[in-house]
Scaffold this active site. Structure first.
Site, PDB file in Angstrom:
ATOM      1  N   HIS A   1       2.787   1.326 -10.436  1.00  0.00           N
ATOM      2  CA  HIS A   1       2.799   0.077  -9.679  1.00  0.00           C
ATOM      3  C   HIS A   1       4.219  -0.339  -9.275  1.00  0.00           C
ATOM      4  O   HIS A   1       4.456  -0.735  -8.137  1.00  0.00           O
ATOM      5  CB  HIS A   1       2.134  -1.026 -10.493  1.00  0.00           C
ATOM      6  CG  HIS A   1       1.586  -2.132  -9.661  1.00  0.00           C
ATOM      7  ND1 HIS A   1       0.523  -2.903 -10.056  1.00  0.00           N
ATOM      8  CD2 HIS A   1       1.944  -2.612  -8.456  1.00  0.00           C
ATOM      9  CE1 HIS A   1       0.241  -3.796  -9.130  1.00  0.00           C
ATOM     10  NE2 HIS A   1       1.104  -3.639  -8.139  1.00  0.00           N
TER      11      HIS A   1
ATOM     12  N   TYR B   1      -3.999  -6.528 -11.408  1.00  0.00           N
ATOM     13  CA  TYR B   1      -4.745  -7.537 -10.649  1.00  0.00           C
ATOM     14  C   TYR B   1      -5.819  -8.210 -11.500  1.00  0.00           C
ATOM     15  O   TYR B   1      -6.343  -9.250 -11.124  1.00  0.00           O
ATOM     16  CB  TYR B   1      -5.423  -6.925  -9.416  1.00  0.00           C
ATOM     17  CG  TYR B   1      -4.506  -6.282  -8.419  1.00  0.00           C
ATOM     18  CD1 TYR B   1      -3.118  -6.450  -8.455  1.00  0.00           C
ATOM     19  CD2 TYR B   1      -5.029  -5.486  -7.394  1.00  0.00           C
ATOM     20  CE1 TYR B   1      -2.293  -5.841  -7.544  1.00  0.00           C
ATOM     21  CE2 TYR B   1      -4.207  -4.880  -6.467  1.00  0.00           C
ATOM     22  CZ  TYR B   1      -2.842  -5.046  -6.542  1.00  0.00           C
ATOM     23  OH  TYR B   1      -2.036  -4.441  -5.622  1.00  0.00           O
TER      24      TYR B   1
ATOM     25  N   ASP C   1      -8.533  -0.443  -2.738  1.00  0.00           N
ATOM     26  CA  ASP C   1      -7.284  -0.423  -3.499  1.00  0.00           C
ATOM     27  C   ASP C   1      -7.276  -1.573  -4.504  1.00  0.00           C
ATOM     28  O   ASP C   1      -7.509  -2.729  -4.142  1.00  0.00           O
ATOM     29  CB  ASP C   1      -6.089  -0.568  -2.556  1.00  0.00           C
ATOM     30  CG  ASP C   1      -4.763  -0.561  -3.301  1.00  0.00           C
ATOM     31  OD1 ASP C   1      -4.167   0.529  -3.413  1.00  0.00           O
ATOM     32  OD2 ASP C   1      -4.326  -1.633  -3.762  1.00  0.00           O
TER      33      ASP C   1
ATOM     34  N   LYS D   1      -3.600   1.380 -10.207  1.00  0.00           N
ATOM     35  CA  LYS D   1      -2.175   1.520 -10.517  1.00  0.00           C
ATOM     36  C   LYS D   1      -1.871   1.333 -11.997  1.00  0.00           C
ATOM     37  O   LYS D   1      -2.493   0.525 -12.679  1.00  0.00           O
ATOM     38  CB  LYS D   1      -1.378   0.492  -9.693  1.00  0.00           C
ATOM     39  CG  LYS D   1      -1.676   0.556  -8.205  1.00  0.00           C
ATOM     40  CD  LYS D   1      -0.978  -0.543  -7.430  1.00  0.00           C
ATOM     41  CE  LYS D   1      -1.475  -0.579  -6.000  1.00  0.00           C
ATOM     42  NZ  LYS D   1      -2.808  -1.214  -5.892  1.00  0.00           N
TER      43      LYS D   1
END
Length: 297
Positions: free
Chosen positions: A107, A51, A46, A76
């Site tokens: 997200h 990120y 994931d 996401k």
């Protein structure tokens, strides 16, 4: 209930219960973490555009030698790209160096521009864009879903959706049980993915008396109990995260918990409720998202 290894999505696909989370994993560390996790048996990874490590996650997948079709890969749609869903999809596919995603999540139901709420755009319209892409590009998107959605948000979304989300990823652990979200999603065939199973930064639940007692009873580490808390419940998957080989390996172990164990773990929320990802943490409570007060349960 006994621990389970996979759950079936409303698309018919199987999603591995245990996945490697990569939130806050630095790019220079996450590549090796993903590679190692896949080498020892993980099949669920994931990540997220937000990120900043999709490229390295993709590199770790390649280095592992595990065939792409054996891996369940999630990323996401970032908050700043709610108006550019297709562009965001292509950027993630390119960064991950893959031709398809097993799961693409919104997200947050929070369109943003320049770090502030975009009040000109409704997140429901973002979901409609994701639906269109899912139907247009079945070879690129195997499933779509949401993240950080409460019951209130889902009740607004589902009557307008032509595609029911396959997954809702939320913070979920014994100090943030979200029973209402679990019950709502389970009744509607939406799988829950639990992030921050140890209580997020600092892993505060590792020192909880109840958790330690149950760990001692089963002769395992407290982290194993907390990860197994989700793995023992139907319709849930879980994302422990680490970049340390020893912890990645340890987190891959789940055990069967008794009904009494689960009851005791559920009770922690009654006296020690906390959540890591709330408006105080994000700052979004002051950015024009009045609906986000639901995070401060």
């Amino acid at each position: 209930m006994p621990a389970h290894t996979s759950v079936k999505l409303n698309t018919g696909a199987e999603m591995p219960v245990l996945g490697l989370g990569t939130w806050q994993s630095k790019p220079e560390q996450v590549r090796g973490a993903v590679q190692y996790a896949l080498e020892i048996g993980y099949r669920h990874i994931d990540t997220a555009a937000a990120y900043g490590n999709e490229k390295e996650v993709g590199e770790g997948i390649k280095l592992s030698g595990v065939p792409r079709e054996q891996i369940f890969l999630t990323t996401k749609l970032p908050n700043e790209k709610h108006k550019q869903a297709e562009e965001a999809l292509e950027e993630s596919l390119k960064a991950l160096d893959t031709t398809y995603l097993d799961l693409w999540l919104m997200h947050w139901p929070a369109p943003m521009i320049g770090g502030k709420a975009d009040k000109t755009h409704d997140w429901i319209d973002t979901w409609k864009s994701m639906e269109e892409l899912y139907k247009k590009y079945p070879e690129k998107l195997k499933a779509i879903g949401v993240s950080n959605c409460s019951v209130d948000f889902l009740e607004r979304l589902l009557p307008q959706a032509t595609v029911i989300p396959a997954v809702n990823q939320v913070e979920l652990h014994p100090s943030c049980t979200q029973h209402d979200v679990v019950e709502y999603c389970t009744k509607r065939g939406i799988v829950l993915t639990a992030y921050s199973p140890l209580g997020s930064e600092g892993s505060p639940l590792l020192s909880n008396h109840t958790v330690k007692k149950i760990a001692h009873k089963h002769n395992v580490q407290p982290a194993t109990v907390l990860i197994s808390y989700a793995a023992n419940r139907p319709n849930l998957t879980v994302l422990p995260k680490s970049v340390t080989k020893e912890r990645i390996a340890a987190n891959f172990k789940v055990i069967d918990l008794t009904d009494e164990d689960l009851k005791e773990l559920h009770k922690i929320d009654e006296t020690e409720h906390f959540r890591a990802c709330g408006p105080e943490w994000t700052g979004w409570g002051h950015l024009g998202f009045p609906d986000f007060k639901f995070l401060a349960k």
